[in-house]
Design a protein around this motif. Sequence first.
Motif, PDB file in Angstrom:
ATOM      1  N   CYS A 178     -36.410  10.613  60.673  1.00  0.00           N
ATOM      2  CA  CYS A 178     -38.366  10.249  60.468  1.00  0.00           C
ATOM      3  C   CYS A 178     -38.531   8.719  60.093  1.00  0.00           C
ATOM      4  CB  CYS A 178     -39.057  11.186  60.093  1.00  0.00           C
ATOM      5  SG  CYS A 178     -38.686  13.049  60.211  1.00  0.00           S
ATOM      6  N   PRO A 227     -36.211   7.211  63.509  1.00  0.00           N
ATOM      7  CA  PRO A 227     -35.766   7.950  65.145  1.00  0.00           C
ATOM      8  C   PRO A 227     -34.542   7.219  66.155  1.00  0.00           C
ATOM      9  CG  PRO A 227     -37.690   7.978  65.151  1.00  0.00           C
ATOM     10  CD  PRO A 227     -37.533   6.792  64.323  1.00  0.00           C
ATOM     11  N   VAL A 271     -40.792   4.102  63.269  1.00  0.00           N
ATOM     12  CA  VAL A 271     -41.333   4.313  64.977  1.00  0.00           C
ATOM     13  C   VAL A 271     -42.615   3.693  65.584  1.00  0.00           C
ATOM     14  CG1 VAL A 271     -43.141   6.553  64.911  1.00  0.00           C
ATOM     15  CG2 VAL A 271     -42.056   6.447  62.472  1.00  0.00           C
ATOM     16  N   PHE A 295     -40.644   4.772  71.265  1.00  0.00           N
ATOM     17  CA  PHE A 295     -39.620   6.142  70.656  1.00  0.00           C
ATOM     18  C   PHE A 295     -40.943   7.450  70.783  1.00  0.00           C
ATOM     19  CE2 PHE A 295     -40.940   9.186  67.450  1.00  0.00           C
ATOM     20  CZ  PHE A 295     -39.983  10.063  68.013  1.00  0.00           C
ATOM     21  N   HIS A 333     -45.136  15.029  60.123  1.00  0.00           N
ATOM     22  CA  HIS A 333     -45.869  15.470  58.893  1.00  0.00           C
ATOM     23  C   HIS A 333     -45.906  16.780  58.655  1.00  0.00           C
ATOM     24  CE1 HIS A 333     -47.328  10.879  58.945  1.00  0.00           C
ATOM     25  NE2 HIS A 333     -46.577  10.747  60.590  1.00  0.00           N
ATOM     26  N   CYS A 367     -55.261  15.378  64.283  1.00  0.00           N
ATOM     27  CA  CYS A 367     -54.677  13.982  63.489  1.00  0.00           C
ATOM     28  C   CYS A 367     -55.526  12.650  64.441  1.00  0.00           C
ATOM     29  CB  CYS A 367     -53.220  13.826  63.803  1.00  0.00           C
ATOM     30  SG  CYS A 367     -52.339  15.692  63.277  1.00  0.00           S
ATOM     31  N   MET A 426     -56.264   8.027  65.226  1.00  0.00           N
ATOM     32  CA  MET A 426     -56.402   6.534  66.555  1.00  0.00           C
ATOM     33  C   MET A 426     -58.029   6.594  66.708  1.00  0.00           C
ATOM     34  SD  MET A 426     -52.594   8.412  67.845  1.00  0.00           S
ATOM     35  CE  MET A 426     -52.645   6.781  68.755  1.00  0.00           C
ATOM     36  N   ILE A 437     -53.290   3.435  62.931  1.00  0.00           N
ATOM     37  CA  ILE A 437     -53.120   4.289  62.124  1.00  0.00           C
ATOM     38  C   ILE A 437     -52.698   3.942  61.084  1.00  0.00           C
ATOM     39  CG2 ILE A 437     -51.891   7.354  62.461  1.00  0.00           C
ATOM     40  CD1 ILE A 437     -50.852   6.273  64.699  1.00  0.00           C
ATOM     41  N   VAL A 438     -53.309   4.379  60.159  1.00  0.00           N
ATOM     42  CA  VAL A 438     -53.492   4.010  58.482  1.00  0.00           C
ATOM     43  C   VAL A 438     -53.638   5.681  57.901  1.00  0.00           C
ATOM     44  CG1 VAL A 438     -54.275   2.031  58.617  1.00  0.00           C
ATOM     45  CG2 VAL A 438     -55.271   3.236  57.780  1.00  0.00           C
ATOM     46  N   GLY A 459     -53.060   5.617  53.345  1.00  0.00           N
ATOM     47  CA  GLY A 459     -53.731   5.110  52.345  1.00  0.00           C
ATOM     48  C   GLY A 459     -52.485   4.367  51.446  1.00  0.00           C
ATOM     49  N   ASN A 460     -51.899   4.400  52.101  1.00  0.00           N
ATOM     50  CA  ASN A 460     -50.770   2.955  52.153  1.00  0.00           C
ATOM     51  C   ASN A 460     -51.341   1.711  51.470  1.00  0.00           C
ATOM     52  OD1 ASN A 460     -48.917   2.322  50.955  1.00  0.00           O
ATOM     53  ND2 ASN A 460     -47.694   3.377  51.827  1.00  0.00           N
TER      54      ASN A 460
END
Length: 455
Positions: A79, A82, A106, A110, A163, A193, A198, A227-228, A230-231
């Motif tokens: 993951c 890949p 990612v 891919f 995920h 999602c 997105m 694509i976020v 909480g990081n």
Amino acid sequence: MTMIALAFCAHAAEPTAPGEYTSDEFTSNEKCKSCHAITHIEWEGTMHSYAYTDPFYQKEVEAASKDTDGLVDTFCSRCHTPIGVVAEEIPPIDGSQMSEIAKTGVNCDFCHTISESAGIGNGVFTLSPGDTKWGPFNDSRSAFHDSQYLELQTRSEFCGMCHEVIHPVNGLVIDDTYSTWKNSSYADEDVDCQDCHMTPGITEFEANPGRAGSGAPKREHISQHSIVGGNVFITEMMGAEKEKGLAIERLQKAATLEVDVPETASVGENVAVNVQITNSGAGHNLPTGVSEIRQIWLEFKATDSENNRIYVTGGLDGSGSIDEETIIYNNVLGNEKGNETIKFWLADRVLADNRIGPKETVTEEYIFTIPEDVRYPVAVEATLKYRSAPQDLIDHLFDDGVHEVPVVDMVKSSGTIYDPESDPESRTENAPGFAGLSAIAAFIAIAQLFKRKRN
Ligand code: HEC
Ligand code: HEC
Ligand code: HEC
Ligand code: HEC
Ligand code: HEC
């Protein structure tokens, strides 16, 4: 029609095996960028682009590989890189055989050469690298590549291939993001999602009109690739300021908070304050993903008008630890001896789980006594906090003090407790009734929303 159906049934998708392709068979992100410049800007700086280089992942996979004599190397990497796995550039886990494209995690080619899926979890994608790029349109033309419509790509099941993480030996579900979504009302209402992650909507689909590439027609909606989650920690570490900002914004739309205080309380009285947290905006648990590492907690403060502390909990000490009595919303995993472990590759059971489900509300009660020497009014404030990892874990993996894990205030709510002897008229200025309003305001959608059309 019948023939297509038969052909489909006869052919159960097989996940692409290590060694089936070489990395040369994939096209670089740079090539895609020449026509899909905006998409590339959006993707660059997201956790997908750092899925392999992420220094926190690197430390953890190194530890996991050591703990298991390399048994998890392909598993984790499937993951996080890949292309590295299907091109058999991993193992070795040290990355010494990795191509440049595999290091971009990612990436474009891919995701867009995924032609089929064998189900949910543990990276069960089927890749068909080459001239065809699979996407959400059924009428798309490009001079560089063939285009093929793939319904899967517009659905949560596409994301759910990765995920959802299941321990390969004992079957423990380590990341349940997809299955939690699947069991929620979001799945019933077809909010995927992609609709939240997105589009500009954050908590629901919102159209993003534009062109998907140079020379492409204007469309009512194209997806955003920023694509976020909480990081805020790794985006900050990598210098991805825009994505860090988007992650903070997302965290601040995930939940609502309400404190419920009595209007008055006398000296010596025990006051009970209820704080309600609602997961109003996330289509899965709060937190989700590597939730055994993530921390969400409440900071609660009752102070008098001279700022004397009456009751304070949920603060950080000098070493960045959350004070012991604080409830932390996450899940706690255990190893085969039943001992708590944050190393999910060694876990075989869940010891505790108090994550907040989609649309779920939890209530915490705080009780304190109004002290003799109080100066009225008493201010009560609750703040929901988030950080990507405990400070002591990061201090252990990196050197002490090298990386401070940022703490984000997700949402705040407050109330005021007055002297019962005071004149009710004078209490209106800071009336507690206003407490919940800010949270509600954030919830009113101002943008024009319309139900998305699917091809
Ligand atoms: C995590 C997988 C993922 C990655 C990485 C990714 N995409 Fe996408 N892309 C998607 C999905 C999913 C959609 C469709 C979303 C929807 O419409 O529901 C999409 C849609 C598109 C589209 C159709 C137009 C649009 O924006 O809706 C283009 C073009 C595109 N991607 C190009 C790229 C390029 C170029 C890159 C690299 C810079 C890239 N993608 C990286 C998943 C990905
Ligand atoms: C020569 C320019 C060019 C290059 C290079 C290019 N594309 Fe495209 N691509 C386009 C155009 C133009 C479209 C049509 C967009 C539309 O229909 O709105 C398109 C459409 C797409 C779609 C949508 C397909 C569908 O049916 O939904 C995807 C996905 C996509 N490109 C991915 C990529 C990826 C990944 C790369 C790099 C490997 C890439 N493209 C390289 C020009 C290009
Ligand atoms: C209703 C909108 C919504 C839907 C649907 C949704 N998300 Fe989220 N997601 C959010 C919000 C808001 C956050 C920020 C709060 C948080 O971190 O949980 C988030 C955070 C995340 C995170 C970061 C979690 C963490 O704390 O580390 C991941 C990963 C994620 N989402 C993946 C997904 C996947 C995969 C799906 C589909 C199965 C999905 N999301 C569906 C709104 C949504
Ligand atoms: C190849 C598997 C793969 C696919 C497919 C995939 N992701 Fe991810 N995603 C990852 C990995 C791995 C990370 C974490 C990288 C890291 O933190 O080091 C990630 C990170 C994320 C994050 C950031 C989490 C955070 O904490 O901020 C979000 C949000 C997310 N993915 C959503 C999606 C959505 C939505 C889709 C479907 C359109 C999707 N992903 C498809 C593997 C995948
Ligand atoms: C099925 C796909 C998959 C597998 C297998 C997998 N991961 Fe991940 N990993 C993800 C996704 C998706 C995320 C993002 C979740 C989130 O943000 O909370 C992630 C996030 C992480 C993070 C958090 C990174 C950060 O910046 O916060 C670490 C560390 C990590 N993974 C390590 C590992 C290790 C070690 C293994 C093997 C033991 C592994 N992963 C196996 C999909 C996977």
